[in-house]
Design a protein around this motif. Structure first.
Motif, PDB file in Angstrom:
ATOM      1  N   THR A   1       7.899  -2.253 -41.552  1.00 44.45           N
ATOM      2  CA  THR A   1       6.581  -2.831 -41.836  1.00 44.45           C
ATOM      3  C   THR A   1       5.544  -1.735 -42.044  1.00 44.45           C
ATOM      4  OG1 THR A   1       7.113  -4.797 -40.525  1.00 44.45           O
ATOM      5  CG2 THR A   1       4.793  -4.383 -40.982  1.00 44.45           C
ATOM      6  N   GLY A   2       5.609  -0.685 -41.223  1.00 42.13           N
ATOM      7  CA  GLY A   2       4.698   0.443 -41.405  1.00 42.13           C
ATOM      8  C   GLY A   2       4.858   1.088 -42.766  1.00 42.13           C
ATOM      9  N   ALA A   3       6.110   1.240 -43.208  1.00 47.09           N
ATOM     10  CA  ALA A   3       6.353   1.811 -44.534  1.00 47.09           C
ATOM     11  C   ALA A   3       5.800   0.906 -45.630  1.00 47.09           C
ATOM     12  CB  ALA A   3       7.850   2.029 -44.730  1.00 47.09           C
ATOM     13  N   ARG A   4       5.978  -0.401 -45.471  1.00 49.13           N
ATOM     14  CA  ARG A   4       5.458  -1.342 -46.465  1.00 49.13           C
ATOM     15  C   ARG A   4       3.932  -1.291 -46.539  1.00 49.13           C
ATOM     16  NH1 ARG A   4       8.272  -2.119 -50.336  1.00 49.13           N
ATOM     17  NH2 ARG A   4       8.994  -0.098 -49.587  1.00 49.13           N
ATOM     18  N   ILE A   5       3.278  -1.173 -45.374  1.00 49.87           N
ATOM     19  CA  ILE A   5       1.807  -1.099 -45.357  1.00 49.87           C
ATOM     20  C   ILE A   5       1.338   0.160 -46.072  1.00 49.87           C
ATOM     21  CG2 ILE A   5      -0.194  -0.779 -43.854  1.00 49.87           C
ATOM     22  CD1 ILE A   5       1.182  -2.586 -41.821  1.00 49.87           C
ATOM     23  N   ALA A   6       2.035   1.282 -45.810  1.00 47.52           N
ATOM     24  CA  ALA A   6       1.648   2.535 -46.457  1.00 47.52           C
ATOM     25  C   ALA A   6       1.728   2.416 -47.968  1.00 47.52           C
ATOM     26  CB  ALA A   6       2.545   3.668 -45.954  1.00 47.52           C
ATOM     27  N   LEU A   7       2.819   1.876 -48.463  1.00 50.58           N
ATOM     28  CA  LEU A   7       2.973   1.740 -49.909  1.00 50.58           C
ATOM     29  C   LEU A   7       2.020   0.693 -50.477  1.00 50.58           C
ATOM     30  CD1 LEU A   7       6.863   1.934 -50.199  1.00 50.58           C
ATOM     31  CD2 LEU A   7       5.180   3.739 -50.611  1.00 50.58           C
TER      32      LEU A   7
END
Length: 521
Positions: free
Chosen positions: A42-48
């Motif tokens: 989820t953190g990676a998705r938010i960053a992108l």
């Protein structure tokens, strides 16, 4: 007595209860790890997503900026997680990538792990074998089939079956997959205990097995020569023991006569040499200078041509290791050398910190390789003797604090001082070596930042660019302290590691240097 035959009913019941608890605990841990992977993904998705929302230009501009912007956003979020968890941000970013792989590409496995039906190790085993499956439906079919086997098989048994199932489902040929796999060829180093390290290599199987076969053949040849030499020594010793006293006396007299003749010839030659040119040393000068040596020298073996008074047999594995390092360190890169032979002229280098007392043999404190790997004193002295130049790191005799770095031949003193002081990249949790780092101005030089130790530090290329392209902010607090502030407002202070030196904690001991005394150099 057969094991557990005499166990009481209560003891057997206790083992059964513990087994049930272990199973329940393992399932709970697997479920929690699945939750953690979900959060990381989820953190990676938010960053992108932040990068996608910020891109308001045309499609061509978005495509040109997408990779760099997305990478920096991922680094910023990974650093936020890592600093809070006291981990390296590289480690966390790798975990985020693994979590995305599990959650987005193998959701069947992720849900099964979350339910406790699959362990994290089993999940990783199945994913590793099925990474080459490009189609989402193929991956789902593969994961569903492997999930049935995972209920009864251990990870080691599961791996073989997973490869077979994945190859059966895979639509691409082995040639196509091999071309993709070649992109991941690499070499790495893993630190081990007691001053040792492990060199790993991933490459095409045919080349790796061929290289290993060549090393093995060379090692067997060396082992045969050593065995033959040892046998000859044993036979000569046996013959010496079997000789009669009269034969031994005659042989001794003949040897003494030959020695006297050789001494006379040597004196005549020395006299002739003294007339023609000055002596270069007590034992003949250049011919007696120590050679560069080989890898075997570094491991305590005899030098080439030196008498082997007490040869130590080496195993085939040890000879393989010595030969491999010899070839890597001294062999010419025939297949990749440039037209002017520049690659063959490149030599490996390491940074070794040796306390003066250790170098003198009066202390047992180990030397350090690259500021973190202890090495034995004999190797440290051998490296010191063969080095063309040394940096002197002057430390306070009581506190151990770094005072200065200098060198007998002047060069980039400030860079040496910073690398000796910092010993690694100065971002929290990063352990990149200083020789692989940039010297960075904390306050930009263009904005008036000074070029001195109070405004400079070592940052690896990743965190150097990271500092300029993410919301992370860094401030130099003085005394080599860095304060990093994350995008969420948390502050992490990074201090340089302690120097590899001995200190006198008792300042009242006679002969100890006071804090203000000059270093004894």
């Amino acid at each position: 007595m057969t094991a557990l035959m005499d166990a009481t009913t209560e003891q057997v019941a206790a083992v059964g209860a513990i087994t049930g608890t272990l199973v329940a605990l393992d399932r709970a841990i697997s479920s929690l790890m699945a939750c953690r992977d979900g959060l990381l993904a989820t953190g990676a998705r938010i960053a992108l997503q932040t990068v996608h929302d910020a891109d308001d230009g045309d499609a061509r501009d978005r495509d040109s900026r997408a990779h760099d912007a997305g990478e920096m956003a991922l680094r910023a979020v990974a650093a936020e997680f890592a600093a809070a968890l006291r981990l390296s941000d590289r480690t966390v970013q790798r975990r985020m990538a693994d979590a995305e792989l599990l959650v987005l590409q193998f959701p069947v496995l992720w849900h099964a792990q979350g339910d406790g039906r699959l362990s994290a190790v089993q999940s990783r085993t199945i994913i590793d074998a099925g990474l080459h499956l490009d189609d989402a439906d193929d991956r789902d079919a593969y994961a569903a089939e492997m999930l049935k086997w995972a209920q009864t098989e251990s990870p080691s048994r599961l791996a073989r079956r997973a490869r077979r199932v994945a190859d059966r489902i895979q639509r691409r040929t082995i040639d196509e997959r091999h071309q993709s796999a070649r992109e991941h060829r690499a070499v790495w180093v893993k630190e081990r205990a007691d001053g040792m390290a492990e060199l790993g290599l991933l490459g095409p199987a045919a080349l790796v097995h061929g290289a290993y076969d060549r090393i093995t053949a060379m090692s067997k040849s060396v082992a045969g020569e050593e065995a033959e030499r040892t046998t000859s020594e044993a036979e000569r010793t046996t013959l010496e023991a079997e000789r009669t006293p009269l034969e031994a006396e005659v042989s001794t007299r003949e040897a003494d006569a030959s020695t006297r003749e050789a001494d006379a010839s040597t004196r005549e030659a020395d006299a002739s040499t003294q007339k023609s040119e000055p002596r270069r040393g007590r034992r003949g000068g250049e011919g007696d200078l120590p050679s560069a040596g080989t890898v075997r020298d570094a491991f305590g073996g005899p030098r080439h041509g030196a008498p082997e008074t007490a040869p130590t047999p080496r195993t085939l594995a040890q000879i393989r290791c010595d030969l491999t390092l010899d070839l890597v360190l001294t062999g010419a890169p025939a297949g990749h050398d440039s037209d002017d032979g520049m690659l063959a002229a490149i030599a490996g280098s390491v940074s070794v910190t040796v306390p003066v007392q250790t170098l003198m043999g009066t202390s047992t404190m180990p030397a350090e390789l690259d500021g973190r790997i202890p090495i034995d004193s004999a190797t440290a002295r051998r490296l010191a003797g063969g080095a063309s130049g040394w940096d002197r790191i002057l430390t306070h005799p009581v506190s151990g604090r770094l005072l200065a770095v200098d060198r007998y031949r002047p060069s980039a003193e400030l860079k040496r001082h910073l690398r000796a002081r910092d010993q690694r990249c100065r971002f929290p949790g990063c352990g990149q070596l200083p020789r692989d780092c940039d010297i960075d101005h904390t306050r930009d030089h263009a904005l008036g930042g000074s070029t001195d130790g109070g405004n400079l530090g070592t940052l690896c290329r990743r965190h150097h660019s990271f500092k300029h392209h993410t919301p992370w902010h860094v401030q130099h607090l003085g005394d080599a302290l860095y304060a990093w502030t994350s995008p969420t407002g948390r502050t992490y202070v990074d201090a340089p590691p302690e120097q590899n030196t001995e200190t006198n904690t008792d300042t009242n001991t006679a002969g100890s240097a006071p804090p203000g005394a000059a270093p004894p150099f």
